[in-house]
Design a protein around this motif. Sequence first.
Motif, PDB file in Angstrom:
ATOM      1  N   LEU A  17     -19.716  52.828 -10.959  1.00 10.82           N
ATOM      2  CA  LEU A  17     -18.679  53.265 -11.901  1.00 10.82           C
ATOM      3  C   LEU A  17     -19.246  53.922 -13.157  1.00 10.82           C
ATOM      4  N   ASP A  18     -20.433  53.487 -13.598  1.00 12.74           N
ATOM      5  CA  ASP A  18     -20.982  54.078 -14.817  1.00 12.74           C
ATOM      6  C   ASP A  18     -21.920  55.250 -14.540  1.00 12.74           C
ATOM      7  N   GLY A  19     -22.178  55.547 -13.267  1.00 14.82           N
ATOM      8  CA  GLY A  19     -22.947  56.726 -12.900  1.00 14.82           C
ATOM      9  C   GLY A  19     -24.434  56.654 -13.158  1.00 14.82           C
ATOM     10  N   ILE A  28     -19.328  46.094  -8.346  1.00 11.24           N
ATOM     11  CA  ILE A  28     -18.782  45.762  -7.027  1.00 11.24           C
ATOM     12  C   ILE A  28     -17.506  44.948  -7.174  1.00 11.24           C
ATOM     13  N   GLU A  29     -17.479  44.004  -8.095  1.00  9.67           N
ATOM     14  CA  GLU A  29     -16.265  43.212  -8.330  1.00  9.67           C
ATOM     15  C   GLU A  29     -15.130  44.084  -8.848  1.00  9.67           C
ATOM     16  N   MET A  34     -10.044  47.044  -7.759  1.00 14.49           N
ATOM     17  CA  MET A  34      -9.317  48.309  -7.681  1.00 14.49           C
ATOM     18  C   MET A  34      -8.769  48.540  -6.280  1.00 14.49           C
ATOM     19  N   LYS A  35      -9.554  48.224  -5.257  1.00 18.51           N
ATOM     20  CA  LYS A  35      -9.086  48.387  -3.870  1.00 18.51           C
ATOM     21  C   LYS A  35      -7.895  47.477  -3.591  1.00 18.51           C
ATOM     22  N   GLU A  36      -7.955  46.231  -4.068  1.00 14.08           N
ATOM     23  CA  GLU A  36      -6.841  45.302  -3.870  1.00 14.08           C
ATOM     24  C   GLU A  36      -5.586  45.804  -4.578  1.00 14.08           C
ATOM     25  N   THR A  37      -5.747  46.332  -5.775  1.00 10.91           N
ATOM     26  CA  THR A  37      -4.608  46.865  -6.517  1.00 10.91           C
ATOM     27  C   THR A  37      -4.007  48.067  -5.793  1.00 10.91           C
TER      28      THR A  37
END
Length: 104
Positions: A17-19, A28-29, A34-37
């Motif tokens: 996420l921070d590149g 990863i968490e 985000m995937k669950e949302t």
Amino acid sequence: MAAKKLQVKSKYNEYDLDGDGIVSDAEIENAKAMKETETQLRKQLAQLRMARYTLIAMGAFTFAMFFVDVERVKALADISNLFYLSGAGIVGAYMGTTAWMNKK
């Protein structure tokens, strides 16, 4: 322990996420959350569409009954009752679960 650098076209790049080229446990968490949302939003959207189309179908069926002969309306009375009950059940279940989820 040394951090693991990602390959150029790694399938795990979306979790960085921070590149910085390193995927941490926190990233990863966050990606899992985000995937669950996203999954929950897709599910809610599908339920909303189902309720909307059920209401549209019920309205169209009611409107169409004004243009059908009385004998046919009497013949379809039992089926139409079942149609309205099942449609109301779908819409009611959607509204109930939405209210329940918003209460949490």
